[in-house]
Design a protein around this motif. Sequence first.
Motif, PDB file in Angstrom:
ATOM      1  N   MET A   1       4.705  74.571  21.234  1.00 45.69           N
ATOM      2  CA  MET A   1       6.189  74.277  20.896  1.00 45.69           C
ATOM      3  C   MET A   1       6.271  72.853  20.790  1.00 45.69           C
ATOM      4  SD  MET A   1       9.289  74.720  23.882  1.00 45.69           S
ATOM      5  CE  MET A   1      10.017  73.296  24.471  1.00 45.69           C
ATOM      6  N   GLU A   2       7.061  72.595  19.534  1.00 39.55           N
ATOM      7  CA  GLU A   2       7.125  71.126  19.314  1.00 39.55           C
ATOM      8  C   GLU A   2       7.685  70.645  20.264  1.00 39.55           C
ATOM      9  OE1 GLU A   2       8.811  70.820  15.323  1.00 39.55           O
ATOM     10  OE2 GLU A   2       9.553  68.743  15.712  1.00 39.55           O
ATOM     11  N   GLN A   3       7.234  69.205  20.757  1.00 36.49           N
ATOM     12  CA  GLN A   3       7.719  68.432  21.982  1.00 36.49           C
ATOM     13  C   GLN A   3       9.054  67.697  21.653  1.00 36.49           C
ATOM     14  OE1 GLN A   3       6.207  69.090  24.564  1.00 36.49           O
ATOM     15  NE2 GLN A   3       7.479  67.960  25.708  1.00 36.49           N
ATOM     16  N   SER A   4      10.166  68.412  21.569  1.00 31.42           N
ATOM     17  CA  SER A   4      11.537  67.581  21.467  1.00 31.42           C
ATOM     18  C   SER A   4      12.147  67.352  22.811  1.00 31.42           C
ATOM     19  CB  SER A   4      12.470  68.485  20.694  1.00 31.42           C
ATOM     20  OG  SER A   4      12.643  69.762  21.233  1.00 31.42           O
ATOM     21  N   SER A   5      11.249  67.460  23.885  1.00 32.46           N
ATOM     22  CA  SER A   5      12.094  67.587  25.265  1.00 32.46           C
ATOM     23  C   SER A   5      11.080  66.626  26.059  1.00 32.46           C
ATOM     24  CB  SER A   5      11.901  68.795  25.931  1.00 32.46           C
ATOM     25  OG  SER A   5      12.001  68.825  27.211  1.00 32.46           O
ATOM     26  N   LEU A   6      11.624  65.963  27.240  1.00 31.52           N
ATOM     27  CA  LEU A   6      11.067  65.268  27.888  1.00 31.52           C
ATOM     28  C   LEU A   6       9.828  66.080  28.781  1.00 31.52           C
ATOM     29  CD1 LEU A   6      13.590  62.877  29.375  1.00 31.52           C
ATOM     30  CD2 LEU A   6      12.091  62.213  27.713  1.00 31.52           C
ATOM     31  N   TYR A   7      10.266  67.450  29.027  1.00 31.59           N
ATOM     32  CA  TYR A   7       9.318  68.211  29.714  1.00 31.59           C
ATOM     33  C   TYR A   7       8.009  68.519  28.849  1.00 31.59           C
ATOM     34  CZ  TYR A   7      12.975  68.570  32.914  1.00 31.59           C
ATOM     35  OH  TYR A   7      13.985  68.431  33.809  1.00 31.59           O
ATOM     36  N   THR A   8       6.921  68.506  29.600  1.00 34.41           N
ATOM     37  CA  THR A   8       5.637  69.212  29.070  1.00 34.41           C
ATOM     38  C   THR A   8       5.678  70.654  29.327  1.00 34.41           C
ATOM     39  OG1 THR A   8       4.417  68.735  31.179  1.00 34.41           O
ATOM     40  CG2 THR A   8       4.284  66.782  29.776  1.00 34.41           C
ATOM     41  N   ASN A   9       4.917  71.284  28.698  1.00 35.29           N
ATOM     42  CA  ASN A   9       4.663  72.758  28.853  1.00 35.29           C
ATOM     43  C   ASN A   9       4.392  73.155  30.413  1.00 35.29           C
ATOM     44  OD1 ASN A   9       5.636  73.633  26.281  1.00 35.29           O
ATOM     45  ND2 ASN A   9       3.708  74.370  25.753  1.00 35.29           N
ATOM     46  N   ASP A  10       3.450  72.544  31.082  1.00 37.12           N
ATOM     47  CA  ASP A  10       3.241  72.695  32.327  1.00 37.12           C
ATOM     48  C   ASP A  10       4.384  72.520  33.223  1.00 37.12           C
ATOM     49  OD1 ASP A  10      -0.245  71.525  32.255  1.00 37.12           O
ATOM     50  OD2 ASP A  10       0.835  73.369  31.791  1.00 37.12           O
ATOM     51  N   GLU A  11       5.145  71.456  32.943  1.00 43.66           N
ATOM     52  CA  GLU A  11       6.312  71.118  33.797  1.00 43.66           C
ATOM     53  C   GLU A  11       7.545  72.155  33.600  1.00 43.66           C
ATOM     54  OE1 GLU A  11       7.289  67.273  32.201  1.00 43.66           O
ATOM     55  OE2 GLU A  11       6.791  66.215  34.221  1.00 43.66           O
ATOM     56  N   ILE A  12       7.674  72.614  32.357  1.00 36.13           N
ATOM     57  CA  ILE A  12       8.473  73.808  32.132  1.00 36.13           C
ATOM     58  C   ILE A  12       8.105  74.954  32.899  1.00 36.13           C
ATOM     59  CG2 ILE A  12       9.479  75.489  30.382  1.00 36.13           C
ATOM     60  CD1 ILE A  12       8.915  72.831  28.368  1.00 36.13           C
ATOM     61  N   ILE A  13       6.733  75.267  32.697  1.00 38.24           N
ATOM     62  CA  ILE A  13       6.280  76.460  33.527  1.00 38.24           C
ATOM     63  C   ILE A  13       6.492  76.502  34.926  1.00 38.24           C
ATOM     64  CG2 ILE A  13       4.247  77.747  34.160  1.00 38.24           C
ATOM     65  CD1 ILE A  13       3.285  77.076  31.213  1.00 38.24           C
ATOM     66  N   ASP A  14       6.449  75.409  35.595  1.00 39.80           N
ATOM     67  CA  ASP A  14       6.772  74.891  37.161  1.00 39.80           C
ATOM     68  C   ASP A  14       7.985  75.441  37.379  1.00 39.80           C
ATOM     69  OD1 ASP A  14       4.281  72.399  37.552  1.00 39.80           O
ATOM     70  OD2 ASP A  14       4.222  74.541  37.803  1.00 39.80           O
ATOM     71  N   GLN A  50      16.011  71.360  26.673  1.00 46.88           N
ATOM     72  CA  GLN A  50      16.444  70.752  25.676  1.00 46.88           C
ATOM     73  C   GLN A  50      17.565  69.703  25.904  1.00 46.88           C
ATOM     74  OE1 GLN A  50      17.712  74.065  22.925  1.00 46.88           O
ATOM     75  NE2 GLN A  50      15.425  74.534  22.652  1.00 46.88           N
ATOM     76  N   GLY A  51      18.403  69.906  26.938  1.00 47.80           N
ATOM     77  CA  GLY A  51      19.211  68.775  27.654  1.00 47.80           C
ATOM     78  C   GLY A  51      18.601  67.818  28.317  1.00 47.80           C
ATOM     79  N   ASN A  52      17.229  67.771  28.255  1.00 47.30           N
ATOM     80  CA  ASN A  52      16.438  66.683  29.187  1.00 47.30           C
ATOM     81  C   ASN A  52      17.191  66.442  30.376  1.00 47.30           C
ATOM     82  OD1 ASN A  52      14.391  66.404  27.002  1.00 47.30           O
ATOM     83  ND2 ASN A  52      15.691  65.223  25.940  1.00 47.30           N
ATOM     84  N   HIS A  53      17.625  67.251  31.129  1.00 46.78           N
ATOM     85  CA  HIS A  53      18.093  67.043  32.471  1.00 46.78           C
ATOM     86  C   HIS A  53      16.883  66.737  33.552  1.00 46.78           C
ATOM     87  CE1 HIS A  53      22.132  68.566  31.513  1.00 46.78           C
ATOM     88  NE2 HIS A  53      21.493  69.575  30.944  1.00 46.78           N
TER      89      HIS A  53
END
Lengths: 164, 349
Positions: A1-14, A50-53
């Motif tokens: 996924m193109e990194q347009s967010s502050l989150y890494t994929n690992d963080e998103i998965i967590d 995407q809101g970078n909360h």
Amino acid sequence: MEQSSLYTNDEIIDIYNRNVNTVYKICLMYLKNIPDAEDAVQNIFLKLIQGNHRFKNLEHEKAWLILTSQNHCKNILKHWWKKQRVDIDNISEISYEENNTFDDIWKQILLLPNKYKIVIYLYYYEGYSTEEISEILNIKSPTIRSQLSTARKKLKIILEEDIE
Amino acid sequence: MKKEDLYNSIDSVVPNEVQKSRMLKEILNPKMNYVKTKPKKLVIAVIAIFCLISTTVIATNIPAFQSLLEKINPDMVKFIKPVEGVCIDQGIKMEVVAVARYDNMVKAYITLQDLEGDRIREDLSFLDYYSIKGAWSGRWSLIDLDKENKKATLFVEAENDKKFEGENLIFKVENIFYDHKKYEDYEIGIDLNEISHDPSYINATTEQFMSWSHGKLYGGLLSEEQIVPILSPHTIDFKFSNIKTSMISNIGVIDGILHVQVWRDTAFDGQGVSIYLKDSKGERIDADTTITFMLDELKKIKNPEYSYYSEYIFDINTDNLDDYKLFGDFHTSKQLKGNWEVSFKAEDS
């Protein structure tokens, strides 16, 4: 996924693994069918990413997701009801398999008016106090207590048994 | 209701692993504009021979229609109108009960009832043996099962690439599958120490195979002239006690490589087979290479329309076969062939 967010994929998965069950339950309570609930779950997590909360702690993160889930589902339902007529292509049937996956108590929860579902869920399942529910939903405590009381009565009436 | 009952009920509502994985995949790779996948284009129907088909538009006092109203989404009621169309074959009655049309979409409620046996169950499926003639695409789902009367209610949705203008649509089913059973981690009772290291085999080329997937063993298998040894089918026929539609048709070591060949009865569609090994630690070892093929009248391997045989080729040390056991995952079902067909007009609701 193109990194347009502050989150890494690992963080998103967590974040996802911590909260998906909660978000799914709320969406299914409101939308009442699995495909729409899954769509809603995806959109809610995308809003977060995407809101970078960023959150103070895990409780804050969960509370944000609970409120966002409720609002997202209410918006979906409002959009449907605003139309002059319900378009036939928006109407679906619940499959036999889906309909028989859930027990009678869950089915009765689905019959409750939407405003009572979330308080029942937060109080009896998540274990929040009425004060905490008031903070999460941004609704006054007396209103929460009143909704809880009414919801208890409705469930009791529907099932003809006593809630202790 | 006790608090714990309420808690337990809510607690039981969770997405399963497949759902979780699907949703996570969409979150990690979101589409720009989320569009629900259109159902795939369906095979067009053929001719009905043994069915009674009528598509009379009738009055509202039909018991079937009244019964349907109790089962369906109340939002649909104002859109549907009753229709009548019946077809009976093999003791199964198909009936179209109600239809709604809106622009390029038609939604129909169709029932299937077993008049003679117990073949209409909740695991009802048609695989690819159904079609909706007259529509660009369509799908069906089971929305109600009356177990007492052995009657299933199907929700059929058909879409066109343009507005429907009263076309006649035909919903057709050619095979009903039921009584699905899965046998997972089924230990196949063949002692690998006893198998032949000099089995009878045929040299074949990839152009003779229906399909093949290969790993390290045949890493260079790109040329159609490349020779692959295939066990001679039915030299041994090791049958399973519970599974009648598959058997091990041969097994052996060719040039130090373990081959296991499975025959599948293609008269029974919807059967699934997968063969693998487990080592002494219980770890699963899948085949390195899998080849599917058929035999012609001269018992020669040929590229078929349907595969009768699958050959599983394993990349293991065949000097120590007592370290391994042979296992399989099987899926079986019963199959009823027939000709069920009902038609209805895509008219205004």
